[in-house]
Design a protein around this motif. Structure first.
Motif, short mmCIF file in Angstrom:
data_model
loop_
_atom_site.label_atom_id
_atom_site.label_comp_id
_atom_site.label_asym_id
_atom_site.label_seq_id
_atom_site.Cartn_x
_atom_site.Cartn_y
_atom_site.Cartn_z
N UNK A 1 7.54 -8.32 12.06
CA UNK A 1 7.37 -9.57 12.78
C UNK A 1 7.28 -10.75 11.81
N UNK A 2 6.58 -10.56 10.69
CA UNK A 2 6.47 -11.65 9.71
C UNK A 2 7.82 -11.98 9.10
N UNK A 3 8.60 -10.96 8.77
CA UNK A 3 9.93 -11.22 8.22
C UNK A 3 10.82 -11.93 9.23
N UNK B 1 2.29 -11.66 2.45
CA UNK B 1 1.54 -10.77 3.34
C UNK B 1 2.39 -9.56 3.74
N UNK B 2 3.68 -9.78 3.93
CA UNK B 2 4.56 -8.67 4.26
C UNK B 2 4.58 -7.64 3.14
N UNK B 3 4.66 -8.13 1.91
CA UNK B 3 4.66 -7.21 0.76
C UNK B 3 3.38 -6.39 0.73
N UNK B 4 2.25 -7.04 0.98
CA UNK B 4 0.97 -6.32 0.98
C UNK B 4 0.94 -5.26 2.08
N UNK B 5 1.40 -5.62 3.26
CA UNK B 5 1.37 -4.67 4.38
C UNK B 5 2.29 -3.48 4.13
#
Length: 926
Positions: A99-101, A64-68
């Protein structure tokens, strides 16, 4: 709390929070805050989560981080071009990605730390309560556990220390591990230093809470000293010498200063007595004993001077005076921070302060501007990743919350106060103390189910003394190994501010309304947080009106001081005209008998000082002519310091059987410390204070009764009390054999109005005594949820079957009995009233003479008599209910004869002084 603020900033005069490079002034830089909080929350959850679930969640978060991030790069607003809304959405995407990382990093660290704790044979052995031998490395200072009361006994003194098990030796073989354990050992283990390697044998048990850092608890077998396998490291030996030198320098000081100074300087609370620790807890001053930012700030200021001048030509401090370059000064500061952690031990607040200081020093060495909130966020992120168990530490949470409040709320509140005409220094102090208390109070409510009403004023009063005590204490710490006389001089000077801090804590805790009960657990914390938030917003219009501020201050003062007339008018407690109060002290006894204005005779002190002290404060009692301790069991005497605290106590009277010996010695030590004489109760002793009169019925003279010498319970002092027209029987903890002998040896006993049921209402009661006394009201003092089943259901049922109203402190709270024979409970139903059954009573027919002189003893043991026939109902025959009217008590060979309506008996009347005293037997009615 201002010391905590200066430690978090690294400077008292640092730039305003939120002033960061490339950001508008007054805007907080929250770029690191979001990932730090995410890492914190994820680590706390992952510590006990399934590893496979954590791995899947981390993989999804990375995707999800990559997509964002990809979406943010393609957004039209990226790089400052394009519509403004697109740029805001791109910034939000980057924030969520960060935040996800952070959450991924925290979850991974937490899962690994939790798996390491659960790995190896120790957790399973603990669940089976198995026996094992282990080799451990000590990771913290041993701590003495204060004995507490369990039932009638005080637990044995013990020492706990945290360690890391490295080898487990069982019948199946030896296994190498790295498992955190908690050892419970004897006091001979107190001198151990961190990094010492030991071998220990004992029985294992699981920790009391699931999800704890500790994987197993071992109670070490035997009384022998610890078996040392390897000594501590050179660094820990040096730190130990420094700490021991500080303790040596404080020897000979005032007791409070001697106990407090090592705690203020290096967090060494080994000498802090229980009453001082309770005072610091009640006033929320415990942060002063948890070494934190204030202590580290003192060291940094000594090295680099005021940090806002540290990068300028006019910088100050020892480094500037010695000509040390700026970058080398930063390196030296880093070494100072590491030494600070070693000497003060890596507690959560110490680690947070040291990392914040290191980040400030790094900014100083690299020439970057300091941004304080990001420094705190970076410290949280680094520490959670280094030690994920900090994510579940309440100490770490309180430290971060206090520092964050001082960086964000305090400057705004201080500015608001200055705009309303409050002097700058006063505004800064009020804002700092109020902000820290506002954010920390909900967490304290979760932990302790209480709220301190004196925390802010006590912190304000103590704060000026903290800096001089800390500076002089560090000087004593540094000089003790090389020049102990000089260190003693520094410690003697530091004792003045340290004693002031202790006085503030004791005085604040001594106020009747110092703290109030509050719902515990998460619900109580959330409720207090909501109320605090509403109060903060409601305070804005109040601050504009001086009269409203004065009214609020007056209300707070009344809530803290709690004048007895006002408290009675508001709560109904204590009721007017109270003659007896059974205090709610848990599983124990403590009774107060009214003896005049602000005066009471106290019978027993309960198991815990704070409970009985609070009860007497609520009653407005500050004079205790006599404190009678029925026997020496801990649930009756361990609260003695609470009765002595701040009160004029005339005398302590005890039973003659000094068992258990340890608790009897404790009573004598406390009495000697308070300079209160101790005497033994004498059978037949009679005294009076105004309307209050009492006679000692039990135990009999030494050597006349084997039952009375059978144990502490059967040696309890039993009293017959008359007060305000009421008759009361207090039986201590007498068991059935002693109760039976008491009944048979006192033929003059008749029905009483109030009975304090023996031994907390246990099932062991003599039915002849309870039937003969026929109490209208039976009081039972027992602790809620006690493991002994007190009071027994059959005891309560038997008393109720005889027509007695039964009240108990475990369900009704404190109980007061008034002169009109009305029982008022002061627990949750503070206005509830229970009236005794309105039935006639059989008065005590033997004329009874209270004496104000010294105790009198019987000339001989009271004669036994056949049990008379006594009516079991609430009515009395004319013979028994008739009375010996007012007359002279004829002295005939130490006996008194009384014949009325055909009923005659003899009774010991005391010495000749009693023979010429007239007495009128009083009628007792409901």
């Amino acid at each position: 709390m201002r010391q905590e603020q200066r430690g978090a900033l690294g400077a008292a005069d640092a730039p305003p929070p939120g002033e960061a490079e490339g950001r508008p002034e007054g805007t907080a830089d929250l770029r690191l805050t979001v990932p730090a909080l995410a890492a914190w929350a994820a680590a706390a959850i992952a510590l006990t989560a399934d590893g496979r679930s954590v791995a899947l969640a981390c993989a999804g978060a990375v995707a999800l981080t990559y997509v964002l991030l990809a979406a943010a790069r393609r957004a039209p607003g990226h790089g400052g071009a394009g519509p403004r809304g697109h740029g805001a959405r791109a910034g939000a995407a980057v924030t969520v990605a960060a935040a996800l990382l952070g959450a991924c990093a925290g979850a991974a660290a937490g899962a690994l730390a939790g798996a390491e704790t659960r790995r190896g044979p120790l957790p399973e052995l603990a669940r089976q309560y198995g026996q094992a031998a282990i080799e451990v490395t000590v990771t913290g200072d041993p701590r003495a556990v204060r004995p507490h009361v369990r039932g009638s006994a005080r637990t044995a003194p013990a020492v706990v220390l945290e360690a890391e098990a490295t080898r487990v030796i069982t019948a199946q073989g030896t296994t190498r591990v790295r498992t955190p354990v908690l050892l419970i050992a004897r006091q001979s283990w107190l001198g151990l230093l961190p990094s010492t390697r030991l071998r220990a044998e004992g029985r294992l048990a699981p920790p009391s809470r699931d999800g704890d850092r500790i994987a197993a608890v071992m109670r070490v077998d035997g009384q022998a000293p610890p078996q040392v396998v390897g000594g501590p490291s050179a660094l820990q030996r040096a730190a130990g010498r420094l700490r021991a030198g500080l303790r040596a320098a404080t020897d000979g000081l005032d007791p409070d200063a001697r106990a407090l100074l090592p705690g203020l300087v290096v967090g060494d609370t080994s000498r802090v007595p229980a009453d001082l620790d309770e005072a610091f807890t009640a006033t929320d001053l415990t942060h002063l004993l948890a070494v934190s930012g204030g202590n580290f700030t003192v060291l940094l200021v000594l090295l680099i001077g005021p940090p806002h001048l540290a990068s300028r030509a006019e910088r100050r401090g020892l480094a500037a005076r010695l000509g040390i370059p700026l970058r080398l000064t930063a390196v030296l500061g880093g070494g100072l921070a590491l030494g600070f952690v070693v000497v003060c031990r890596p507690e959560p607040s110490v680690l947070r302060a040291a990392v914040c200081g290191l980040i400030t020093l790094l900014a100083l060495g690299t020439g970057r501007r300091r941004s304080l909130l990001p420094a705190l966020a970076a410290a949280v992120l680094l520490l959670v990743l280094y030690d994920p168990w900090l994510a579940r530490s309440y100490g770490f949470l309180l430290s971060v919350l206090a520092t964050g409040a001082l960086l964000t709320l305090a400057p705004r509140w201080s500015a608001a106060l200055r705009r309303r005409g409050v002097p700058a220094r006063v505004a800064e102090a009020l804002a700092a103390a109020g902000a820290a208390q506002a954010v920390c109070a909900p967490v304290i409510a979760v932990l302790a189910a209480r709220v301190s009403l004196v925390a802010v004023p006590c912190n304000l009063l103590a704060e000026p003394a903290v800096a001089p005590a800390t500076v002089l204490g560090f000087a004593a710490l540094a000089t003790a190994p090389v020049a102990l006389p000089l260190a003693k001089a520094f410690a003697w000077t530091a004792a003045w501010p340290a004693s002031w801090i202790a006085s503030v804590a004791r005085t604040g805790a001594g106020l009747p309304g110092a703290e109030c009960d509050w719902p515990g657990a998460l619900a109580g914390g959330l409720l207090l947080a909501v109320i605090t938030t509403v109060a903060v917003f409601a305070a804005r219009p109040v601050l504009r009106r001086p009269w409203a501020c004065a009214a609020c201050a007056l209300l707070l003062l009344l809530a803290v001081v709690r004048p007895v007339p006002l408290t009675r008018a508001v709560t109904g407690w204590p009721p007017p005209g109270w003659r007896l109060v059974a205090c709610d002290v848990g599983q124990g006894d403590a009774l107060a008998l009214a003896a005049g204005p602000r005066t009471a005779v106290v019978v027993d002190a309960g198991p815990e000082p704070r409970a009985v002290d609070r009860c007497l404060q609520e009653l407005g009692v500050d004079r205790v002519p006599l404190l009678l301790l029925s026997h020496f069991h801990a649930d009756h005497v361990d609260g003695l310091p609470g009765v002595l605290r701040g009160r004029a106590v005339g005398m302590i009277e005890t039973t003659a059987l000094a068992e258990p010996a340890g608790q009897a010695a404790f009573v004598r030590r406390e009495a000697e410390r308070a300079r209160v004489p101790v005497v033994e109760a004498v059978p037949g002793e009679r005294r009076h204070l105004g309307e209050l009169s009492w006679e000692v019925l039990w135990p009999p003279p030494a050597g006349t009764s084997a039952v009375a010498e059978d144990g502490p319970n059967d040696a309890s002092v039993a009293l017959l009390v008359r007060t305000g027209g009421l008759t009361l029987m207090l039986l201590g903890d007498l068991e059935p054999p002693a109760q039976q002998e008491l009944w048979e040896s006192h033929p003059g006993l008749r029905a009483v109005d109030v009975l304090k049921v023996a031994h907390h209402g246990s099932a062991h009661q003599d039915p002849h005594l309870t039937r003969g006394l026929r109490p209208r009201l039976a009081l039972i003092s027992a602790g809620a949820g006690n493991p002994y089943g007190h009071p027994a259901a059959r005891t309560v049922a038997a008393l109720q079957a005889q027509g007695a109203a039964v009240l108990r402190t475990d369900t009704d709270g404190p109980i007061a009995v008034t002169r009109t024979m009305t029982a008022v409970t002061g627990g949750h139903r503070r206005r509830s009233v229970a009236r005794c059954h309105s039935r006639p009573t059989c008065g005590i027919t033997d004329p009874w003479t209270p004496l104000a002189s010294t105790p009198t003893s019987a000339a001989s043991a009271p004669p036994a008599r056949p049990p008379p026939t006594r009516p079991r109902s609430g009515t009395c025959t004319s013979a028994i209910s008739s009375r010996c009217r007012s007359r002279i008590c004829p002295f005939i060979s130490g006996k008194t004869s009384c014949s009325t309506a055909g009923l005659s008996w003899t009774r010991s009347c005391g010495d000749a002084a009693a023979s010429a005293t007239s007495s009128t037997a009083r009628s007792h009615s409901c």
